[in-house]
Design an enzyme around this catalytic site. Structure first.
Site, short mmCIF file in Angstrom:
data_model
loop_
_atom_site.label_atom_id
_atom_site.label_comp_id
_atom_site.label_asym_id
_atom_site.label_seq_id
_atom_site.Cartn_x
_atom_site.Cartn_y
_atom_site.Cartn_z
N PHE A 253 0.82 -1.23 0.00
CA PHE A 253 0.00 0.00 0.00
C PHE A 253 0.85 1.27 0.00
O PHE A 253 0.38 2.33 -0.38
CB PHE A 253 -0.94 0.01 1.22
CG PHE A 253 -0.25 0.38 2.51
CD1 PHE A 253 -0.03 1.71 2.83
CD2 PHE A 253 0.20 -0.60 3.40
CE1 PHE A 253 0.63 2.06 4.01
CE2 PHE A 253 0.86 -0.26 4.56
CZ PHE A 253 1.08 1.08 4.87
N LYS B 77 -0.93 -6.97 -9.39
CA LYS B 77 -1.91 -7.11 -8.30
C LYS B 77 -1.53 -6.05 -7.27
O LYS B 77 -0.67 -6.25 -6.42
CB LYS B 77 -1.80 -8.51 -7.70
CG LYS B 77 -3.07 -9.04 -7.01
CD LYS B 77 -3.65 -8.15 -5.95
CE LYS B 77 -3.01 -8.34 -4.59
NZ LYS B 77 -3.49 -7.35 -3.58
N CYS C 130 9.63 1.74 3.48
CA CYS C 130 10.55 0.64 3.81
C CYS C 130 11.96 1.17 4.02
O CYS C 130 12.80 0.46 4.56
CB CYS C 130 10.54 -0.40 2.72
SG CYS C 130 11.23 0.22 1.21
P1 NAD Z 1 1.60 -6.69 2.93
O1 NAD Z 1 2.66 -7.73 2.95
O2 NAD Z 1 0.51 -6.77 3.92
O3 NAD Z 1 0.87 -6.68 1.48
C1 NAD Z 1 1.59 -6.61 0.29
C2 NAD Z 1 0.79 -7.31 -0.80
O4 NAD Z 1 0.61 -8.68 -0.46
C3 NAD Z 1 -0.60 -6.73 -1.03
O5 NAD Z 1 -0.85 -6.68 -2.41
C4 NAD Z 1 -1.52 -7.72 -0.33
O6 NAD Z 1 -2.76 -7.85 -0.96
C5 NAD Z 1 -0.76 -9.02 -0.42
N1 NAD Z 1 -0.96 -9.86 0.76
C6 NAD Z 1 -1.17 -9.46 2.06
N2 NAD Z 1 -1.28 -10.51 2.88
C7 NAD Z 1 -1.14 -11.61 2.11
C8 NAD Z 1 -1.17 -13.01 2.39
N3 NAD Z 1 -1.36 -13.46 3.62
N4 NAD Z 1 -1.01 -13.86 1.36
C9 NAD Z 1 -0.80 -13.41 0.10
N5 NAD Z 1 -0.77 -12.10 -0.23
C10 NAD Z 1 -0.94 -11.21 0.77
O7 NAD Z 1 2.34 -5.28 3.00
P2 NAD Z 1 1.70 -3.83 3.14
O8 NAD Z 1 1.13 -3.67 4.50
O9 NAD Z 1 0.82 -3.53 1.98
O10 NAD Z 1 3.02 -2.91 2.99
C11 NAD Z 1 3.86 -2.60 4.05
C12 NAD Z 1 5.06 -3.53 4.09
O11 NAD Z 1 5.77 -3.49 2.86
C13 NAD Z 1 6.09 -3.13 5.15
O12 NAD Z 1 6.55 -4.29 5.79
C14 NAD Z 1 7.21 -2.50 4.34
O13 NAD Z 1 8.48 -2.55 4.93
C15 NAD Z 1 7.16 -3.31 3.10
N6 NAD Z 1 7.79 -2.63 1.97
C16 NAD Z 1 9.01 -3.08 1.58
C17 NAD Z 1 9.67 -2.44 0.54
C18 NAD Z 1 11.02 -2.91 0.10
O14 NAD Z 1 11.48 -2.44 -0.92
N7 NAD Z 1 11.68 -3.81 0.81
C19 NAD Z 1 9.06 -1.36 -0.10
C20 NAD Z 1 7.80 -0.95 0.32
C21 NAD Z 1 7.17 -1.60 1.36
#
Ligand code: NAD
Length: 495
Positions: free
Chosen positions: A148, A172, A280
């Site tokens: 997000f 997605k 992140c």
């Molecule tokens: P999230 O892991 O909850 O969701 C990311 C994606 O995965 C979404 O599209 C969501 O629909 C999907 N998803 C969520 N739960 C799932 C599950 N159980 N099974 C399969 N798919 C699932 O992450 P978020 O809350 O949207 O974003 C924040 C996180 O992203 C933080 O941990 C942040 O550090 C990380 N992030 C990392 C980077 C990087 O470059 N390393 C960059 C941006 C964000």
């Protein structure tokens, strides 16, 4: 109320009647709904992506690059509109959203150079009158699953390069702020992209599982939290896919006693509280080395107290709300835990109310001092406007903290000592490192990726790693029949 569908074969379409709510985090109110895709949506997307790949992969890289160049112009013309969509559904300030779209745009600019980037290698006479060359070919249908916190930039780390390489791409996006993905798909389509080269599949984890289970998809790029990144990495690899899965972070910024303190404090304030800490690459741990600690904490506290927390529509806002009610509660719980663990709560951002936005998910800047490495608030990613200060006596202790942490996304050191800075950049086990730079996010022509539990897979995003990830290498060895005659050979050929 906006109704967000999928983007299939050049059109906004959906087959499922199941929807998820889109919430404005500044008001805590529903502003729309997004389709939660079903198998019918997914099947249509796969058919469309397959057909598109057959055609698109046969179009010359130069012609693909021209479509990307037009896409770049379309984004530039619509920049403010895209930034507003990001701010509305994410809550971050308008200028921050605008900056993030520009960082995504830079990947499009990089991808415009694809004819050059795909150039192979050639060796004449690897054997007598035998030549050899290597080339890179697209994978097929590629997919990206995104978080997000950067609804424009993170998808743009992926799809411009994949598509430039000749693949089709299924995105997605996060179900929390899906509108931006559709806008980007429309702008790409208007640039002359073939139908089906870029499709958007909306939904929650069920849509993710459809991608992971599909035998038609060749690769998965993921950015999100570490538990999900691990799950994606394991499941996608088990199903024979190439996978890069970027996870969470806990980025440390070390302040040495010889640092320029004004610069260090400004760096920390922006990196810890910008975008309400939902980056992140946010700094969530400041490591104060030696005698500098008291003054550092005092100055951070003074500056953090006067930050303006307000909705994105307020031009003077320094930071907006966090993404959801659940996430706000989770951060508040971490603040409770930190207090119970014995950290000193210098500034408490809870109980912040903004007139007219009482139901919004706002939290003020929060500062903990005297945090140590046995605490939960130190070890876990909070992903909110909460900064922990850890005090250590020596540089070596600071380096150990950085190296022993499970995450390895980014880190930074503030110092005026070249020897220390060189030692740090050489010896820290972190993917992206800053020296007197608080958020060392690589530009599009370098690659973005952490180490340890911040990245699963072999490739980082964009730059040459992006080109390598989205292509397969092939090496050809060739001899013409009229050249030197030879009979059957039963030994390994040698020169
Ligand atoms: P999230 O892991 O909850 O969701 C990311 C994606 O995965 C979404 O599209 C969501 O629909 C999907 N998803 C969520 N739960 C799932 C599950 N159980 N099974 C399969 N798919 C699932 O992450 P978020 O809350 O949207 O974003 C924040 C996180 O992203 C933080 O941990 C942040 O550090 C990380 N992030 C990392 C980077 C990087 O470059 N390393 C960059 C941006 C964000």
């Amino acid at each position: 109320m906006r109704k967000i569908k999928n983007f299939i074969n050049g059109k906004s379409t959906s087959y499922s009647s199941n929807n998820l709510e889109i919430i404005d985090p500044s008001k805590g109110e529903q502003i729309g709904e997004v389709v939660n895709s079903n198998q019918e949506d997914f099947k249509k997307i796969i058919t469309s992506s397959k057909n598109a790949f057959e055609k698109w992969s046969n179009i010359t890289p130069l012609k693909r690059s021209r479509v990307l160049a037009k896409f770049k112009t379309n984004i530039e013309k619509d920049l403010d509109n895209i930034a507003s969509i990001v701010s509305e559904e994410h809550g971050k300030t308008f200028e921050d959203a605008r900056g993030s779209v520009i960082r995504g745009l830079e990947v499009v600019e990089f991808a415009c150079g694809i004819p050059h980037l795909l150039k192979g290698e050639f060796s004449q006479n690897v054997g007598t009158e035998i030549d050899s060359w290597s080339l890179r070919q697209p994978l097929g249908i590629t997919a990206g699953i995104t978080p997000f916190n950067f609804p424009a930039m993170v998808p743009m780390w992926m799809f411009p390069i994949s598509i430039a390489c000749g693949n089709s791409f299924i995105l997605k996006p996060s179900e929390k702020n899906p509108s931006c993905a559709i806008k980007l798909a429309e702008l790409f389509q208007d640039a002359g992209l073939l139908d089906g080269v870029f499709n958007v599949l909306n939904g929650n984890k069920d849509s993710v599982n459809m991608i992971l289970d599909s035998r038609d998809i060749s690769s998965v790029s993921f950015v999100g939290s570490t538990p999900v990144a691990k799950y994606i990495y394991e499941k996608a690899a088990k199903n024979g896919k190439r996978v890069q899965a970027l996870g969470g972070a806990k980025n440390h910024l070390i302040v040495m006693p010889d640092a320029n303190l004004d610069q260090a404090v400004d760096g920390i304030i922006g990196a810890a509280y910008g975008s309400a800490g939902e980056r992140c690459m946010a700094i969530s741990v400041a490591v104060a080395v030696g005698s500098i600690a008291d003054e550092l904490v005092e100055r951070i506290n003074n500056k953090a107290q006067v930050l303006k927390v307000a909705p994105w529509t307020d031009k003077d806002s320094d930071m907006g709300p966090v993404i959801s009610k659940e996430h706000k509660t989770k951060i508040e719980n971490y603040i409770d835990i930190g207090k119970k663990e014995g950290a000193k709560l210098v500034l408490d951002g809870r109980n912040l109310k903004i007139q007219g936005y009482e139901n919004g998910y706002f939290l003020g800047p929060t500062l903990f001092d005297e945090v140590n490495d046995s605490m939960k608030i130190y070890n876990e990613e909070i992903f909110g406007p909460v900064l922990s200060v850890v005090r250590v006596n020596r540089y070596d202790d600071a380096l150990n903290l950085v190296n022993q942490h499970q995450f390895g996304n980014g880190t930074s050191i503030y110092t005026s000592n070249g020897e220390i800075s060189r030692h740090f950049t050489s010896n820290c086990n972190i993917g992206m490192v800053g020296v007197n730079v608080p958020i060392p996010v690589p530009m599009s022509f370098h690659s973005f990726g952490g180490w340890k539990d911040s990245l699963f897979g072999d490739h980082a995003m964009h730059g040459m790693d992006g080109v390598r990830f989205y292509t397969k290498q092939k090496t050809v060895t060739s001899r013409w029949p009229e050249s030197i005659a030879s009979g059957p050979e039963f030994i390994m050929p040698r020169n």
